[in-house]
Design an enzyme around this catalytic site. Structure first.
Site, mmCIF file in Angstrom:
data_model
loop_
_atom_site.group_PDB
_atom_site.id
_atom_site.type_symbol
_atom_site.label_atom_id
_atom_site.label_comp_id
_atom_site.label_asym_id
_atom_site.label_seq_id
_atom_site.Cartn_x
_atom_site.Cartn_y
_atom_site.Cartn_z
ATOM 1 N N GLY A 45 34.791 38.320 33.466
ATOM 2 C CA GLY A 45 35.043 38.289 32.128
ATOM 3 C C GLY A 45 36.556 38.645 31.898
ATOM 4 C CD GLN A 50 41.228 41.604 30.424
ATOM 5 O OE1 GLN A 50 40.567 41.052 30.439
ATOM 6 N NE2 GLN A 50 41.586 42.131 31.820
ATOM 7 C CB CYS A 94 39.794 46.355 34.321
ATOM 8 S SG CYS A 94 40.552 45.535 32.990
ATOM 9 C CG LEU A 95 40.172 40.414 36.262
ATOM 10 C CD1 LEU A 95 39.802 39.234 35.633
ATOM 11 C CD2 LEU A 95 39.970 40.366 37.770
ATOM 12 C CG HIS A 136 34.901 45.786 30.907
ATOM 13 N ND1 HIS A 136 35.181 46.467 32.049
ATOM 14 C CD2 HIS A 136 36.148 45.010 30.767
ATOM 15 C CE1 HIS A 136 36.484 46.534 32.331
ATOM 16 N NE2 HIS A 136 36.984 45.460 31.680
ATOM 17 C CD GLU A 137 35.741 41.066 29.974
ATOM 18 O OE1 GLU A 137 37.125 41.298 29.319
ATOM 19 O OE2 GLU A 137 35.566 41.333 30.871
ATOM 20 C CG HIS A 140 39.784 44.323 27.580
ATOM 21 N ND1 HIS A 140 40.694 45.012 28.242
ATOM 22 C CD2 HIS A 140 38.988 44.061 28.776
ATOM 23 C CE1 HIS A 140 40.698 45.070 29.700
ATOM 24 N NE2 HIS A 140 39.617 44.554 29.902
HETATM 25 CO CO CO Z 1 38.944 44.530 31.861
#
Ligand code: CO
Length: 175
Positions: A45, A50, A94-95, A136-137, A140
């Site tokens: 995701g 991000q 997380c990326l 999670h997204e 963000h």
């Molecule tokens: Co993340």
């Protein structure tokens, strides 16, 4: 400006993202950049902040355990959690926070309301891992990172990794 993956503690990750009001607004470039970056790094995701864009747009892999296929990655605009039930604890990463993993408690099932790229209304229920990806997204979009939701004891175990990332961010900004 070209989009690139923002890494903790980039301040854009802490901003509350703005709603998309105008669907004639050109979202195509943003979404295709998000798709490209998600495919490159192989995540499940991604949220627009991000890649440095503080707007309420997320990508979610709807079949995260399956083979990576482009059509499995769907875009959701202005996503909201209308209801949340149950609980599940799982390890997240997380990326934007490379190499940091930690257990987070989430709801097991969430009712999602969102729009698609054309502004069409979507209502559905997400379960298990997909439900966690949505939570999670959507976090963000509100400037919340999964590490914020770790227990105090678990936070201590990753504090030196976060400190290293802060140091690297400062250094990269200077150079
Ligand atoms: Co993340």
């Amino acid at each position: 400006m070209s989009h690139y993956l923002r890494i903790y503690p980039d301040p854009v990750l802490r901003k509350k993202a703005a709603n998309i009001d105008d669907f004639s607004e050109n979202l195509t470039v943003l979404v295709s950049d998000m798709r490209r970056i998600l495919a490159e790094v192989g995540g499940v995701g991604l949220a627009a902040p991000q890649i440095g864009v503080s707007k309420r747009v997320i990508l979610v892999r709807m079949n995260p355990m399956g083979r990576v296929e482009d059509e499995d990655v769907r875009v959701f605009i202005n996503p909201e959690i209308m209801d949340a039930t149950g609980s599940r604890i799982g390890e997240e990463g997380c990326l934007s926070i490379p190499d940091v993993l930690g257990e987070v408690e989430r709801s097991a099932q969430v009712k999602i309301r969102a729009k698609d790229l054309l502004g069409k209304h979507l209502d559905f229920t997400a379960q298990d891992l997909v439900s966690v990806i949505f939570q999670h997204e959507i976090d963000h979009l509100d400037g919340i990172l999964f590490t914020d939701r770790m227990s105090a004891a678990k936070k201590i175990t990753i504090s030196s990794q976060l400190k290293q990332l802060k140091k690297k961010y400062q250094k990269d900004r200077k150079s």
